[in-house]
Write a protein that holds these residues in place. Structure first.
Motif, PDB file in Angstrom:
ATOM      1  N   GLU A 246       0.814  -1.227   0.074  1.00 28.86           N
ATOM      2  CA  GLU A 246       0.004  -0.080   0.112  1.00 28.86           C
ATOM      3  C   GLU A 246       0.856   1.372   0.172  1.00 28.86           C
ATOM      4  O   GLU A 246       0.409   2.461  -0.496  1.00 28.86           O
ATOM      5  CB  GLU A 246      -0.857   0.008   1.266  1.00 28.86           C
ATOM      6  CG  GLU A 246      -1.997  -1.193   1.107  1.00 28.86           C
ATOM      7  CD  GLU A 246      -2.756  -0.967   2.630  1.00 28.86           C
ATOM      8  OE1 GLU A 246      -3.850  -1.375   2.739  1.00 28.86           O
ATOM      9  OE2 GLU A 246      -2.009  -1.002   3.697  1.00 28.86           O
ATOM     10  N   ILE A 247       2.176   1.121   0.719  1.00 29.31           N
ATOM     11  CA  ILE A 247       2.744   2.337   0.885  1.00 29.31           C
ATOM     12  C   ILE A 247       3.403   2.698  -0.661  1.00 29.31           C
ATOM     13  O   ILE A 247       3.636   4.039  -0.952  1.00 29.31           O
ATOM     14  CB  ILE A 247       3.924   2.077   1.755  1.00 29.31           C
ATOM     15  CG1 ILE A 247       3.293   2.010   2.948  1.00 29.31           C
ATOM     16  CG2 ILE A 247       5.179   3.230   1.809  1.00 29.31           C
ATOM     17  CD1 ILE A 247       4.271   1.412   4.170  1.00 29.31           C
ATOM     18  N   LEU A 248       3.987   1.869  -1.250  1.00 29.88           N
ATOM     19  CA  LEU A 248       4.554   2.065  -2.857  1.00 29.88           C
ATOM     20  C   LEU A 248       3.923   2.991  -3.630  1.00 29.88           C
ATOM     21  O   LEU A 248       4.618   4.089  -3.916  1.00 29.88           O
ATOM     22  CB  LEU A 248       4.941   0.848  -3.506  1.00 29.88           C
ATOM     23  CG  LEU A 248       5.769  -0.280  -2.586  1.00 29.88           C
ATOM     24  CD1 LEU A 248       6.099  -1.595  -3.545  1.00 29.88           C
ATOM     25  CD2 LEU A 248       7.026   0.340  -2.199  1.00 29.88           C
ATOM     26  N   PRO A 249       2.762   3.025  -3.996  1.00 29.67           N
ATOM     27  CA  PRO A 249       2.011   4.037  -4.781  1.00 29.67           C
ATOM     28  C   PRO A 249       1.760   5.303  -4.010  1.00 29.67           C
ATOM     29  O   PRO A 249       1.838   6.447  -4.802  1.00 29.67           O
ATOM     30  CB  PRO A 249       0.680   3.360  -5.106  1.00 29.67           C
ATOM     31  CG  PRO A 249       0.258   2.274  -4.281  1.00 29.67           C
ATOM     32  CD  PRO A 249       1.836   1.898  -3.812  1.00 29.67           C
ATOM     33  N   LEU A 250       1.766   5.268  -2.678  1.00 28.02           N
ATOM     34  CA  LEU A 250       1.545   6.707  -2.103  1.00 28.02           C
ATOM     35  C   LEU A 250       2.850   7.470  -1.944  1.00 28.02           C
ATOM     36  O   LEU A 250       2.861   8.655  -1.821  1.00 28.02           O
ATOM     37  CB  LEU A 250       1.188   6.327  -0.421  1.00 28.02           C
ATOM     38  CG  LEU A 250      -0.230   5.804  -0.610  1.00 28.02           C
ATOM     39  CD1 LEU A 250      -0.512   5.151   0.951  1.00 28.02           C
ATOM     40  CD2 LEU A 250      -1.511   6.473  -0.855  1.00 28.02           C
ATOM     41  N   LEU A 251       4.063   6.817  -2.225  1.00 21.35           N
ATOM     42  CA  LEU A 251       5.353   7.637  -1.949  1.00 21.35           C
ATOM     43  C   LEU A 251       5.356   8.342  -3.223  1.00 21.35           C
ATOM     44  O   LEU A 251       5.764   9.575  -2.934  1.00 21.35           O
ATOM     45  CB  LEU A 251       6.597   6.500  -1.992  1.00 21.35           C
ATOM     46  CG  LEU A 251       6.704   5.600  -0.814  1.00 21.35           C
ATOM     47  CD1 LEU A 251       7.759   4.559  -1.134  1.00 21.35           C
ATOM     48  CD2 LEU A 251       6.887   6.607   0.401  1.00 21.35           C
ATOM     49  N   SER A 252       5.179   8.086  -4.284  1.00 14.08           N
ATOM     50  CA  SER A 252       5.241   8.794  -5.296  1.00 14.08           C
ATOM     51  C   SER A 252       4.221   9.951  -5.601  1.00 14.08           C
ATOM     52  O   SER A 252       4.524  10.916  -5.950  1.00 14.08           O
ATOM     53  CB  SER A 252       5.040   7.998  -7.084  1.00 14.08           C
ATOM     54  OG  SER A 252       6.220   7.024  -7.032  1.00 14.08           O
ATOM     55  N   ALA A 253       2.935   9.650  -4.987  1.00 15.02           N
ATOM     56  CA  ALA A 253       2.011  10.712  -5.136  1.00 15.02           C
ATOM     57  C   ALA A 253       2.370  11.794  -4.139  1.00 15.02           C
ATOM     58  O   ALA A 253       2.226  12.961  -4.112  1.00 15.02           O
ATOM     59  CB  ALA A 253       0.557  10.078  -4.341  1.00 15.02           C
ATOM     60  N   PHE A 254       3.122  11.530  -2.827  1.00 13.10           N
ATOM     61  CA  PHE A 254       3.450  12.238  -1.922  1.00 13.10           C
ATOM     62  C   PHE A 254       4.442  13.307  -2.390  1.00 13.10           C
ATOM     63  O   PHE A 254       4.439  14.449  -2.271  1.00 13.10           O
ATOM     64  CB  PHE A 254       3.928  11.700  -0.709  1.00 13.10           C
ATOM     65  CG  PHE A 254       4.318  12.681   0.356  1.00 13.10           C
ATOM     66  CD1 PHE A 254       3.417  12.605   1.399  1.00 13.10           C
ATOM     67  CD2 PHE A 254       5.560  13.043   0.765  1.00 13.10           C
ATOM     68  CE1 PHE A 254       3.531  13.605   2.409  1.00 13.10           C
ATOM     69  CE2 PHE A 254       5.973  13.757   1.758  1.00 13.10           C
ATOM     70  CZ  PHE A 254       4.859  14.138   2.647  1.00 13.10           C
ATOM     71  N   THR A 255       5.612  12.504  -3.229  1.00 14.63           N
ATOM     72  CA  THR A 255       6.507  13.402  -3.895  1.00 14.63           C
ATOM     73  C   THR A 255       6.142  14.336  -4.931  1.00 14.63           C
ATOM     74  O   THR A 255       6.732  15.452  -4.900  1.00 14.63           O
ATOM     75  CB  THR A 255       7.848  12.677  -4.173  1.00 14.63           C
ATOM     76  OG1 THR A 255       7.241  11.671  -5.181  1.00 14.63           O
ATOM     77  CG2 THR A 255       8.642  11.974  -2.748  1.00 14.63           C
ATOM     78  N   GLN A 256       5.368  13.778  -5.831  1.00 18.49           N
ATOM     79  CA  GLN A 256       4.774  14.690  -6.705  1.00 18.49           C
ATOM     80  C   GLN A 256       4.072  15.881  -6.190  1.00 18.49           C
ATOM     81  O   GLN A 256       4.073  16.928  -6.784  1.00 18.49           O
ATOM     82  CB  GLN A 256       3.896  13.740  -7.639  1.00 18.49           C
ATOM     83  CG  GLN A 256       4.711  12.787  -8.662  1.00 18.49           C
ATOM     84  CD  GLN A 256       3.874  11.831  -9.405  1.00 18.49           C
ATOM     85  OE1 GLN A 256       2.710  11.864  -9.283  1.00 18.49           O
ATOM     86  NE2 GLN A 256       4.183  11.020 -10.066  1.00 18.49           N
ATOM     87  N   ALA A 257       3.217  15.601  -5.260  1.00 12.30           N
ATOM     88  CA  ALA A 257       2.439  16.690  -4.830  1.00 12.30           C
ATOM     89  C   ALA A 257       3.265  17.827  -4.241  1.00 12.30           C
ATOM     90  O   ALA A 257       3.227  18.987  -4.298  1.00 12.30           O
ATOM     91  CB  ALA A 257       1.538  16.199  -3.575  1.00 12.30           C
TER      92      ALA A 257
END
Length: 126
Positions: free
Chosen positions: A52-63
């Motif tokens: 669950e963490i993996l896709p959230l990491l990219s969304a966090f850094t992109q934002a």
């Protein structure tokens, strides 16, 4: 808003201000408006499984990038999550496989994904 007011009281005592939030929080405009330098997460406190963490990491850094903020992730518990955080574009990382965050670091250094596996290679575990 209220965050800017609170951080304004701290600003005379610090060159840069960092804010820690949770991994799913993506309203980075609030931090940018408050003139925060970096926004980050502590994965040791997150209640997600690694998948669950993996896709959230990219969304966090992109934002954060869209808001003009640097990013950090601390308490990364595994080499796979460190690799994923590097791939997602986090600017600053710490965790047991790397080393702990320090109050007053003497130096920081750039490292590649291969660097976190180097101790295992030396011991013949990889």
């Amino acid at each position: 808003g209220r965050l800017s007011e609170l951080l304004g009281a701290l600003r005379p005592f610090a060159r840069l201000l960092n804010v820690r939030t949770n991994l799913a929080y993506l309203r980075m405009d609030i931090f940018s408006a408050a003139k925060v330098f970096a926004v980050g997460i502590a994965l040791g406190r997150e209640r997600y499984c690694e998948a669950e963490i993996l896709p959230l990491l990219s969304a966090f850094t992109q934002a954060a990038e869209q808001a003009g903020l640097r990013t950090y992730a601390i308490e990364l518990p595994s080499r796979s999550l460190i690799s994923a955080a590097l791939g997602a574009g986090f600017d600053y990382l710490s965790g047991e496989p790397i080393g702990s965050a320090m109050d007053s670091p003497q130096s920081a250094y750039r490292f590649e994904t291969a660097d976190i596996y180097a101790p295992l290679v030396k011991r013949g575990q990889v």
